[in-house]
Enzyme design. Structure first.
Site, PDB file in Angstrom:
ATOM      1  N   GLY A 113     101.913 -12.508 -26.609  1.00  0.00           N
ATOM      2  CA  GLY A 113     101.706 -11.596 -27.737  1.00  0.00           C
ATOM      3  C   GLY A 113     101.574 -12.350 -29.048  1.00  0.00           C
ATOM      4  O   GLY A 113     100.657 -12.099 -29.848  1.00  0.00           O
ATOM      5  N   ASP A 137     109.425 -16.631 -18.386  1.00  0.00           N
ATOM      6  CA  ASP A 137     108.850 -16.055 -17.162  1.00  0.00           C
ATOM      7  C   ASP A 137     107.857 -16.974 -16.460  1.00  0.00           C
ATOM      8  O   ASP A 137     107.493 -16.734 -15.314  1.00  0.00           O
ATOM      9  CB  ASP A 137     108.155 -14.734 -17.491  1.00  0.00           C
ATOM     10  CG  ASP A 137     109.134 -13.684 -17.976  1.00  0.00           C
ATOM     11  OD1 ASP A 137     110.334 -13.830 -17.697  1.00  0.00           O
ATOM     12  OD2 ASP A 137     108.711 -12.726 -18.643  1.00  0.00           O
ATOM     13  N   MET A 179     115.344 -11.453 -14.811  1.00  0.00           N
ATOM     14  CA  MET A 179     114.199 -11.068 -15.643  1.00  0.00           C
ATOM     15  C   MET A 179     112.890 -11.333 -14.901  1.00  0.00           C
ATOM     16  O   MET A 179     112.845 -12.075 -13.918  1.00  0.00           O
ATOM     17  CB  MET A 179     114.228 -11.804 -16.972  1.00  0.00           C
ATOM     18  CG  MET A 179     115.229 -11.191 -17.932  1.00  0.00           C
ATOM     19  SD  MET A 179     115.144 -11.931 -19.569  1.00  0.00           S
ATOM     20  CE  MET A 179     116.255 -10.841 -20.456  1.00  0.00           C
ATOM     21  N   GLU A 232     113.212  -7.747 -12.422  1.00  0.00           N
ATOM     22  CA  GLU A 232     113.328  -6.436 -13.081  1.00  0.00           C
ATOM     23  C   GLU A 232     112.054  -5.595 -12.969  1.00  0.00           C
ATOM     24  O   GLU A 232     112.103  -4.375 -13.103  1.00  0.00           O
ATOM     25  CB  GLU A 232     113.718  -6.603 -14.544  1.00  0.00           C
ATOM     26  CG  GLU A 232     112.647  -7.308 -15.353  1.00  0.00           C
ATOM     27  CD  GLU A 232     113.054  -7.586 -16.784  1.00  0.00           C
ATOM     28  OE1 GLU A 232     113.978  -6.934 -17.296  1.00  0.00           O
ATOM     29  OE2 GLU A 232     112.423  -8.453 -17.388  1.00  0.00           O
ATOM     30  N   ARG A 275     126.985  -4.090  -4.307  1.00  0.00           N
ATOM     31  CA  ARG A 275     127.264  -4.269  -5.738  1.00  0.00           C
ATOM     32  C   ARG A 275     126.049  -4.916  -6.390  1.00  0.00           C
ATOM     33  O   ARG A 275     125.328  -5.686  -5.753  1.00  0.00           O
ATOM     34  CB  ARG A 275     128.469  -5.195  -5.955  1.00  0.00           C
ATOM     35  CG  ARG A 275     129.769  -4.677  -5.394  1.00  0.00           C
ATOM     36  CD  ARG A 275     130.333  -3.534  -6.236  1.00  0.00           C
ATOM     37  NE  ARG A 275     131.671  -3.175  -5.814  1.00  0.00           N
ATOM     38  CZ  ARG A 275     131.957  -2.366  -4.789  1.00  0.00           C
ATOM     39  NH1 ARG A 275     130.982  -1.842  -4.059  1.00  0.00           N
ATOM     40  NH2 ARG A 275     133.207  -2.094  -4.479  1.00  0.00           N
TER      41      ARG A 275
HETATM   42  O1  F6P Z   1     109.108 -11.722 -21.720  1.00  0.00           O
HETATM   43  C1  F6P Z   1     110.181 -12.427 -21.309  1.00  0.00           C
HETATM   44  C2  F6P Z   1     111.286 -11.575 -20.803  1.00  0.00           C
HETATM   45  O2  F6P Z   1     112.189 -12.470 -20.303  1.00  0.00           O
HETATM   46  C3  F6P Z   1     110.927 -10.532 -19.754  1.00  0.00           C
HETATM   47  O3  F6P Z   1     110.997 -10.978 -18.431  1.00  0.00           O
HETATM   48  C4  F6P Z   1     111.959  -9.471 -20.031  1.00  0.00           C
HETATM   49  O4  F6P Z   1     111.534  -8.216 -19.607  1.00  0.00           O
HETATM   50  C5  F6P Z   1     112.053  -9.519 -21.512  1.00  0.00           C
HETATM   51  O5  F6P Z   1     111.894 -10.862 -21.872  1.00  0.00           O
HETATM   52  C6  F6P Z   1     113.300  -8.938 -22.070  1.00  0.00           C
HETATM   53  O6  F6P Z   1     113.204  -8.984 -23.448  1.00  0.00           O
HETATM   54  P1  F6P Z   1     114.155  -8.258 -24.477  1.00  0.00           P
HETATM   55  O7  F6P Z   1     114.908  -9.347 -25.128  1.00  0.00           O
HETATM   56  O8  F6P Z   1     113.257  -7.559 -25.411  1.00  0.00           O
HETATM   57  O9  F6P Z   1     115.072  -7.351 -23.694  1.00  0.00           O
END
Ligand code: F6P
Length: 357
Positions: A113, A137, A179, A232, A275
């Protein structure tokens, strides 16, 4: 000798290694080449407010940054100058600020972005920009690795190791949610490194019955615990329940990730004690591991080289082991997703890991 005066900023979610990039850039640019480097706070925000939130960066001000997590410049993922909060397109204000400060260009350290914003500033307003890629990521196709990824994998692997012993003691199914909104690289790497029995990633929709079958198969071998790692962004196959995302006034809030949903679905189908651990931002905080410190340092120095050579519009990436510059446009074109038929997934399957497909 050309004296340069450039701005540097960090944008988007933070990643271990951001400070190490800043430090390397400043050590080379200021310490050796005698440029002036202006740190801009909270991504582009620091130039969109009065007084500006900026600071001159020196090797002294970067002392101790190599191992420090986060970013000393601060960051935000809500600071797009082309669509700025409630004020709309304020990019011209940004251009005026850059001119007022006499900045020759910007070094933008950020993810997809943020890099796209940099590119647009260059295209629409002629602002010279050099990029440094960032995402834990590791889903940027232009670079073999982004810094922060291996550190995140390290944290997730340690979490799996810890969960392993307690899962075994209690005969439980333990799920670790990590993540990876779009790409499952963290789950895949940590899952293999931590010996997970199941790895559930966005690229391979899961069938809950296949995950149940894994638990059954282990029980048949007197293995009464099962360890699962779930990204996620994981989604079930068509027809099964999906993640719930809530829209709140100030943004998007995830109220039920795939971890709890899979847990619920497993418990509904089998007599299991399940869990869930959601690792969350523990993966993003803290010190970068040595691999990321080295990569960050290489990217920081490479960014100086790009500026020095006037290669504006390029971004430093790691390609086949070497750090090189490539056009930002090319680097942000495609995501690197996990290849469901790739060698890593095949390797995991070859040692018995199930993906739910
Ligand atoms: O974009 C990187 C990341 O690690 C994603 O995998 C994850 O969804 C996001 O950041 C979480 O970001 P935030 O800090 O906005 O919760």
């Amino acid at each position: 000798m050309n004296i340069h005066r450039v701005g540097i900023l960090t944008g988007g979610g933070d990643a271990p290694g951001l400070n190490a990039v800043i430090r390397a850039f400043v050590k080379r640019a200021v310490g050796q080449l005698r440029w002036q480097v202006i740190g801009i706070e909270d991504s582009f925000d620091g130039l969109l407010e009065r007084p500006f939130r900026i600071r001159e960066m020196t090797p002294q001000s970067c002392a101790g940054l190599l191992a420090r997590g986060g970013t000393v410049l601060g960051t935000t993922n809500k600071g797009d100058p082309f669509d700025y909060k409630s004020r709309g397109d304020v990019s011209r204000q940004l251009v005026a600020a850059i001119a007022e400060l006499g900045l020759e260009g910007l070094v933008v350290i950020g993810g997809d972005g943020t890099q796209k914003i940099g590119l647009r500033l260059m295209r629409d307003h002629g602002i010279p920009v050099v990029g440094v890629p960032k995402t834990i990521d590791n889903d940027l196709s232009a670079t073999d690795y982004t810094f922060g990824f291996q550190s995140a994998v390290d944290v997730a692997t340690e979490a799996l190791d810890r969960l392993h012993t307690t899962a075994e003691s209690h005969d439980r199914v333990l799920i670790l949610e990590v993540m990876g909104r779009d790409a499952g690289h963290i789950a895949l790497h940590a899952g293999i490194a931590g010996g997970a029995d199941a790895i559930v990633i966005p690229e391979i929709p899961y069938d809950i019955d296949k995950l149940c079958a894994k638990i059954d198969a282990r029980r048949a071998r007197n293995r009464f615990f099962t360890l699962m790692i779930v990204a996620e962004g994981a989604t079930p196959i068509a027809g099964q329940r999906r993640s719930r995302v809530a829209q709140h006034e100030k943004g998007t809030v995830r109220v039920g990730g795939p971890g709890p949903q899979i847990a619920e679905a497993l418990a509904a189908r089998r007599d299991v004690d399940v869990r869930v651990t959601v690792l969350g931002h523990l993966q993003r905080g803290g010190s970068p591991i040595p691999f990321d410190r080295v990569l960050s340092t290489r990217f920081g120095v490479a960014a100086v080289d790009l500026v020095q050579e006037g290669r504006w519009g390029e971004i430093a990436v790691l390609k086949n082991g070497s750090v090189v510059g490539v056009p930002i446009e090319e680097a942000t074109e495609t995501y690197r997703l996990v290849d469901p038929d790739g060698e890593l997934v095949r390797t995991a399957k070859a040692v018995g890991v199930v993906f739910g497909d």
